[in-house]
Design a protein around this motif. Sequence first.
Motif, mmCIF file in Angstrom:
data_model
loop_
_atom_site.group_PDB
_atom_site.id
_atom_site.type_symbol
_atom_site.label_atom_id
_atom_site.label_comp_id
_atom_site.label_asym_id
_atom_site.label_seq_id
_atom_site.Cartn_x
_atom_site.Cartn_y
_atom_site.Cartn_z
ATOM 1 N N VAL A 1 0.839 -1.208 0.000
ATOM 2 C CA VAL A 1 0.000 0.000 0.000
ATOM 3 C C VAL A 1 0.872 1.256 0.000
ATOM 4 N N VAL A 2 1.902 1.276 0.807
ATOM 5 C CA VAL A 2 2.798 2.435 0.850
ATOM 6 C C VAL A 2 3.486 2.629 -0.495
ATOM 7 N N ALA A 3 3.958 1.550 -1.106
ATOM 8 C CA ALA A 3 4.642 1.647 -2.408
ATOM 9 C C ALA A 3 3.693 2.182 -3.479
ATOM 10 N N LEU A 4 2.466 1.684 -3.517
ATOM 11 C CA LEU A 4 1.492 2.163 -4.497
ATOM 12 C C LEU A 4 1.131 3.630 -4.269
ATOM 13 N N THR A 5 1.002 4.020 -3.017
ATOM 14 C CA THR A 5 0.691 5.420 -2.691
ATOM 15 C C THR A 5 1.822 6.351 -3.116
ATOM 16 N N VAL A 6 3.055 5.950 -2.860
ATOM 17 C CA VAL A 6 4.202 6.765 -3.254
ATOM 18 C C VAL A 6 4.280 6.889 -4.773
ATOM 19 N N CYS A 7 4.029 5.807 -5.474
ATOM 20 C CA CYS A 7 4.031 5.859 -6.951
ATOM 21 C C CYS A 7 2.943 6.793 -7.467
ATOM 22 N N TRP A 8 1.761 6.710 -6.884
ATOM 23 C CA TRP A 8 0.647 7.554 -7.300
ATOM 24 C C TRP A 8 0.960 9.030 -7.042
ATOM 25 N N LEU A 9 1.529 9.331 -5.886
ATOM 26 C CA LEU A 9 1.903 10.714 -5.566
ATOM 27 C C LEU A 9 3.006 11.227 -6.490
ATOM 28 N N ASN A 10 3.981 10.388 -6.808
ATOM 29 C CA ASN A 10 5.049 10.787 -7.732
ATOM 30 C C ASN A 10 4.505 11.100 -9.118
ATOM 31 N N GLN A 11 3.553 10.302 -9.588
ATOM 32 C CA GLN A 11 2.954 10.558 -10.892
ATOM 33 C C GLN A 11 2.213 11.896 -10.886
ATOM 34 N N GLY A 12 1.504 12.185 -9.798
ATOM 35 C CA GLY A 12 0.828 13.481 -9.676
ATOM 36 C C GLY A 12 1.817 14.641 -9.707
ATOM 37 N N LEU A 13 2.939 14.479 -9.036
ATOM 38 C CA LEU A 13 3.970 15.523 -9.040
ATOM 39 C C LEU A 13 4.559 15.722 -10.433
ATOM 40 N N ARG A 14 4.764 14.623 -11.160
ATOM 41 C CA ARG A 14 5.275 14.740 -12.534
ATOM 42 C C ARG A 14 4.306 15.516 -13.418
ATOM 43 N N LEU A 15 3.019 15.231 -13.286
ATOM 44 C CA LEU A 15 2.017 15.942 -14.075
ATOM 45 C C LEU A 15 1.971 17.423 -13.706
ATOM 46 N N GLN A 16 2.023 17.720 -12.424
ATOM 47 C CA GLN A 16 2.019 19.125 -11.979
ATOM 48 C C GLN A 16 3.263 19.857 -12.472
ATOM 49 N N ARG A 17 4.394 19.190 -12.469
ATOM 50 C CA ARG A 17 5.623 19.807 -12.956
ATOM 51 C C ARG A 17 5.522 20.100 -14.453
ATOM 52 N N ALA A 18 4.940 19.173 -15.214
ATOM 53 C CA ALA A 18 4.766 19.392 -16.650
ATOM 54 C C ALA A 18 3.831 20.567 -16.918
ATOM 55 N N VAL A 19 2.746 20.654 -16.174
ATOM 56 C CA VAL A 19 1.802 21.772 -16.335
ATOM 57 C C VAL A 19 2.487 23.087 -15.969
ATOM 58 N N ALA A 20 3.260 23.085 -14.901
ATOM 59 C CA ALA A 20 3.965 24.305 -14.493
ATOM 60 C C ALA A 20 4.985 24.739 -15.540
ATOM 61 N N ARG A 21 5.677 23.788 -16.140
ATOM 62 C CA ARG A 21 6.653 24.130 -17.183
ATOM 63 C C ARG A 21 5.965 24.711 -18.411
ATOM 64 N N GLU A 22 4.820 24.131 -18.802
ATOM 65 C CA GLU A 22 4.069 24.667 -19.941
ATOM 66 C C GLU A 22 3.580 26.086 -19.647
ATOM 67 N N SER A 23 3.092 26.295 -18.445
ATOM 68 C CA SER A 23 2.628 27.624 -18.054
ATOM 69 C C SER A 23 3.782 28.626 -18.048
ATOM 70 N N GLU A 24 4.929 28.195 -17.562
ATOM 71 C CA GLU A 24 6.103 29.060 -17.559
ATOM 72 C C GLU A 24 6.529 29.412 -18.986
ATOM 73 N N ALA A 25 6.462 28.439 -19.878
ATOM 74 C CA ALA A 25 6.844 28.686 -21.269
ATOM 75 C C ALA A 25 5.891 29.683 -21.927
ATOM 76 N N ARG A 26 4.580 29.548 -21.664
ATOM 77 C CA ARG A 26 3.613 30.511 -22.214
ATOM 78 C C ARG A 26 3.863 31.905 -21.669
ATOM 79 N N THR A 27 4.083 32.005 -20.377
ATOM 80 C CA THR A 27 4.326 33.306 -19.750
ATOM 81 C C THR A 27 5.598 33.933 -20.296
ATOM 82 N N TYR A 28 6.629 33.141 -20.456
ATOM 83 C CA TYR A 28 7.891 33.641 -21.003
ATOM 84 C C TYR A 28 7.703 34.140 -22.436
ATOM 85 N N ALA A 29 6.956 33.368 -23.238
ATOM 86 C CA ALA A 29 6.715 33.776 -24.630
ATOM 87 C C ALA A 29 5.951 35.093 -24.692
ATOM 88 N N LEU A 30 4.956 35.259 -23.831
ATOM 89 C CA LEU A 30 4.189 36.511 -23.816
ATOM 90 C C LEU A 30 5.044 37.680 -23.340
#
Length: 176
Positions: free
Chosen positions: A31-60
């Motif tokens: 259960v702990v291993a699955l929870t950590v994997c799930w949380l890591n995947q969420g962090l990866r997605l949030q990081r990707a969204v933040a990078r895309e947002s940063e790229a848009r802001t930089y371009a503007l």
Amino acid sequence: ALAFDYYCIPPIFAFALPDPHSVITFAGMLVVALTVCWLNQGLRLQRAVARESEARTYALCELSLDLSQVADRAELSARAERHLQRLFGPNTRLVLGPNVDAEAGFELLPVGAPVDALGYVRVHRQRLQRESSGEKRLLLVACADRVADALRRLALGEAARRAQVDAEQIGRAAGR
């Protein structure tokens, strides 16, 4: 958890769960291993969204700064089109003026208010549909707004220069 069972729980180097406590330990670790994997995947997605947002802001920001340094409409058109092509593909064009003919396969986005457009951004429709169109469309609208602001700034500067020339001429005529 399986490696822990194989290497650490007697009999070592065998898969055997000798008592119910080991089953609970195994289940807890799973259960702990699955929870950590799930949380890591969420962090990866949030990081990707933040990078895309940063790229848009930089371009503007880059577009706004570049357009703030222009002195005439031709230079503004060239610089804005260069930025738009980098963001939306080589077929993207900035067309200044109220009347533009629509071409098949292209979408026209007004620069400024749609009723009183200062020009249009012509972008290939497939380019907008291929990528996350909501995000790209939002970026395109923001870029068109920056171009409209720059065009208004140039128009206000020209009006101020004309007013100054008119005031100087009136002053000279009154001084005669």
